[in-house]
Scaffold this motif. Structure first.
Motif, short mmCIF file in Angstrom:
data_model
loop_
_atom_site.label_atom_id
_atom_site.label_comp_id
_atom_site.label_asym_id
_atom_site.label_seq_id
_atom_site.Cartn_x
_atom_site.Cartn_y
_atom_site.Cartn_z
N UNK A 114 0.94 -1.36 0.02
CA UNK A 114 0.05 -0.04 0.11
C UNK A 114 0.89 1.30 -0.02
N UNK A 115 1.94 1.26 0.88
CA UNK A 115 2.99 2.46 0.72
C UNK A 115 3.40 2.74 -0.48
N UNK A 116 3.85 1.62 -1.08
CA UNK A 116 4.75 1.91 -2.43
C UNK A 116 3.49 2.36 -3.38
N UNK A 117 2.30 1.78 -3.54
CA UNK A 117 1.27 2.33 -4.24
C UNK A 117 1.01 3.87 -3.92
N UNK A 118 0.97 4.44 -2.81
CA UNK A 118 0.63 5.74 -2.44
C UNK A 118 2.01 6.53 -2.96
N UNK A 124 1.71 9.44 -5.50
CA UNK A 124 2.23 10.90 -5.12
C UNK A 124 3.27 11.41 -6.41
N UNK A 125 4.05 10.48 -6.79
CA UNK A 125 5.09 10.66 -7.68
C UNK A 125 4.52 11.08 -8.89
N UNK A 126 3.43 10.47 -9.45
CA UNK A 126 2.58 10.78 -10.57
C UNK A 126 2.01 11.99 -10.71
#
Length: 62
Positions: A44-48, A52-54
């Motif tokens: 979940x943290x990697x997805x967030x 955020x980077x996008x």
């Protein structure tokens, strides 16, 4: 008489062994659930972070 000795030995050790097995299964379940929870949290943290980077490219200025 020897048969009674072995029967008493088995009946004396059985509760300790059973409690030990129950403890082992409970601890194994706790450790596995913790590992699974950490994996899910990392995903979940990697997805967030990716989201955020996008939304905010690295080259943009404020």
């Amino acid at each position: 008489m020897v048969e009674e000795f072995w029967a008493n030995a088995v009946w004396s050790l059985a509760p300790t062994v059973l409690i030990g097995l129950i403890f082992w299964f409970v601890m194994r379940a706790i450790i596995r659930s913790d590992r699974t929870e950490r994996d899910a949290y990392s995903r979940i943290e990697a997805e967030e972070r990716a989201k955020f980077a996008r939304e905010r490219p690295a080259n943009s200025t404020r």
